[in-house]
Write an enzyme that holds these catalytic residues in place. Structure first.
Site, PDB file in Angstrom:
ATOM      1  N   ASP A  52       0.826  -1.210   0.000  1.00 36.56           N
ATOM      2  CA  ASP A  52       0.000   0.000   0.000  1.00 36.56           C
ATOM      3  C   ASP A  52       0.869   1.274   0.000  1.00 36.56           C
ATOM      4  O   ASP A  52       2.102   1.192  -0.037  1.00 36.56           O
ATOM      5  CB  ASP A  52      -0.922  -0.070   1.227  1.00 36.56           C
ATOM      6  CG  ASP A  52      -2.320   0.430   0.940  1.00 36.56           C
ATOM      7  OD1 ASP A  52      -2.471   1.259   0.030  1.00 36.56           O
ATOM      8  OD2 ASP A  52      -3.248   0.004   1.636  1.00 36.56           O
ATOM      9  N   TRP A 112      -3.028   3.336  -5.838  1.00 38.95           N
ATOM     10  CA  TRP A 112      -4.290   4.005  -6.191  1.00 38.95           C
ATOM     11  C   TRP A 112      -4.227   4.827  -7.485  1.00 38.95           C
ATOM     12  O   TRP A 112      -4.938   5.826  -7.636  1.00 38.95           O
ATOM     13  CB  TRP A 112      -4.763   4.917  -5.044  1.00 38.95           C
ATOM     14  CG  TRP A 112      -4.535   4.348  -3.681  1.00 38.95           C
ATOM     15  CD1 TRP A 112      -4.919   3.124  -3.251  1.00 38.95           C
ATOM     16  CD2 TRP A 112      -3.863   4.974  -2.574  1.00 38.95           C
ATOM     17  NE1 TRP A 112      -4.540   2.938  -1.949  1.00 38.95           N
ATOM     18  CE2 TRP A 112      -3.887   4.051  -1.505  1.00 38.95           C
ATOM     19  CE3 TRP A 112      -3.260   6.216  -2.381  1.00 38.95           C
ATOM     20  CZ2 TRP A 112      -3.318   4.347  -0.257  1.00 38.95           C
ATOM     21  CZ3 TRP A 112      -2.697   6.497  -1.137  1.00 38.95           C
ATOM     22  CH2 TRP A 112      -2.724   5.572  -0.108  1.00 38.95           C
ATOM     23  N   GLY A 113      -3.308   4.449  -8.395  1.00 39.28           N
ATOM     24  CA  GLY A 113      -3.246   5.164  -9.672  1.00 39.28           C
ATOM     25  C   GLY A 113      -2.462   6.472  -9.605  1.00 39.28           C
ATOM     26  O   GLY A 113      -2.439   7.227 -10.577  1.00 39.28           O
ATOM     27  N   ASP A 152     -10.213   3.461  -3.466  1.00 40.05           N
ATOM     28  CA  ASP A 152     -10.900   2.274  -2.920  1.00 40.05           C
ATOM     29  C   ASP A 152     -12.345   2.159  -3.409  1.00 40.05           C
ATOM     30  O   ASP A 152     -13.074   3.142  -3.456  1.00 40.05           O
ATOM     31  CB  ASP A 152     -10.913   2.348  -1.391  1.00 40.05           C
ATOM     32  CG  ASP A 152      -9.536   2.107  -0.809  1.00 40.05           C
ATOM     33  OD1 ASP A 152      -8.558   2.059  -1.588  1.00 40.05           O
ATOM     34  OD2 ASP A 152      -9.444   1.974   0.417  1.00 40.05           O
TER      35      ASP A 152
END
Ligand code: GLA
Length: 375
Positions: A127, A162-163, A184
């Site tokens: 993450d 997350w791009g 998300d």
């Protein structure tokens, strides 16, 4: 490791969040086998955030499994998962702390990769929370990418940033096997449809070796659990699953697979949909037609010169979606027409002269598979 097809599995986050423990993981492993998910291709069982103690071991600096959630340690659970014929995944973060404030791997990448390898980890979701301000995605993911490739075990590297930082332009280079391209997901139609829309310009980045991860599926959650919001109905879940399959995205289940409805189980084990997702040519779809918020039509080339066509209605009302044969590359004088069958119902695709007009329920879709046939 080199991943040839979009990975398939289950991840704890969508339903369970921090409420995870050894029993849950073992029961989930049992269910993945009993319910036929492993046979259908779902091979990874991944524990997301919140599995460790709040601090590292003061002497060894290793990550420590939470003493109440995982009293026998992570290797014990991984061994159980492996004995069922599944592969085992875990979570860490490129920052100093994870998104849920457990220790992250920043500046401990090689130690953590070695620890994961010693526990029998096959998949690492990595993450992007709580990173030092001066660092960026390429810098951080390069470190764990290198550590994993040299930890002595094949571990799938799932980069979850997350791009951000144009991840599609460097994820493959840093050794990631899949890269999260969006924020998300929540369990409602707008959330997953916005994710799908945000990837319209990224179809070309999804290919063997590094697949575009559009987040875990919410199929079968019906609004329950950690990212449950208003939930979806079965028509909407079909649309979600059809989109993830058509796009060739990793299929990571997020519902409680121990307690699935008949509809959920049928949908996620649908062999035709999974075959589309896992098609060996791994080509992205083309969006061939849209009346923007009213309907969308996509086409995808498949192996054996077959094609898939998806008609989708994002509207709250039933609508007809139209597409012209010429938009699929089929010219008027081609001497061919399309013969295709709807994947859910088996009904044939009807062509009116040189166009298609397909009736769709609110938030629903029809997905055809077929080929060109001589007139
Ligand atoms: C981020 C990720 C999620 C999940 C949580 C865990 O939000 O994008 O998929 O892993 O962190 O805290």
């Amino acid at each position: 490791m080199f991943v040839k097809k979009p990975p398939m599995g289950f991840n704890t986050w969508n339903t369970f969040g921090e409420k995870i423990n050894e029993d849950l993981i073992m029961e989930t492993a049992d269910a993945m086998v009993h319910e036929g998910l492993l046979d259908a291709g779902y091979e990874y069982l991944v524990i997301d955030d919140c599995w460790s103690e709040y601090d590292r071991d003061p002497k060894t600096h290793q990550l420590v499994p939470h003493h109440e959630k995982f009293p026998h340690g992570i290797k014990y659970v991984a061994d159980y998962v492996h004995a069922k014929g599944l592969k085992f995944g875990i979570y860490s973060c490129a920052g100093v702390r994870t998104c849920a404030d457990y220790p992250g791997s920043y500046d401990h990448e090689y130690l953590d990769a070695k620890t994961f390898a010693s526990w029998g980890v096959d998949y690492l979701k990595y993450d992007y929370c709580n990173k030092p301000g001066q660092t960026d995605g390429p810098f951080l993911y390069r470190r764990m990418g290198m550590a994993l490739r040299n930890c002595g075990r094949d571990i799938l590297f799932s980069a979850c940033n997350w791009g951000l930082d144009d991840v599609w332009s460097w994820a493959r280079s840093v050794g990631a096997d899949i890269y999260r391209s969006t924020g998300d997901v929540c369990d409602n139609f707008d959330s997953f449809f916005n994710i799908a829309k945000s990837q319209y310009n990224r179809f070309g980045s999804n290919a063997p070796g590094c697949f575009n991860d559009m987040d875990m599926l919410t199929v079968g959650m019906y609004g329950k659990g950690n990212v449950g919001s208003s939930g979806c109905n079965d028509t909407e879940y079909r649309t979600q699953f059809a989109l993830w399959c058509l796009y060739g995205a990793p299929l990571m289940l997020g519902c409680d697979v121990r307690h699935m409805t008949k509809e959920t189980k049928e949908l996620i084990t649908n062999r035709d949909l999974i075959a589309l997702n896992q098609d060996e040519e791994c080509r992205g779809p083309m969006r061939i037609c849209s009346e923007y918020e009213r309907f969308n039509v996509f086409m995808r080339h498949l192996s054996g010169n077959e094609i898939a066509i998806l008609f989708l209605n994002p509207d709250n009302e039933p609508r007809r979606a139209r597409a012209f044969a010429i938009d699929m590359g089929l010219t008027v004088d081609s001497g061919f027409h399309i013969e295709a069958t709807e994947i859910f119902t088996g009904e044939p695709l009807e062509q009116q002269r040189d166009y298609f007009s397909i009736k769709l329920p609110a938030h629903g879709c029809k997905l055809y598979r077929g080929r060109l046939v001589k007139d």
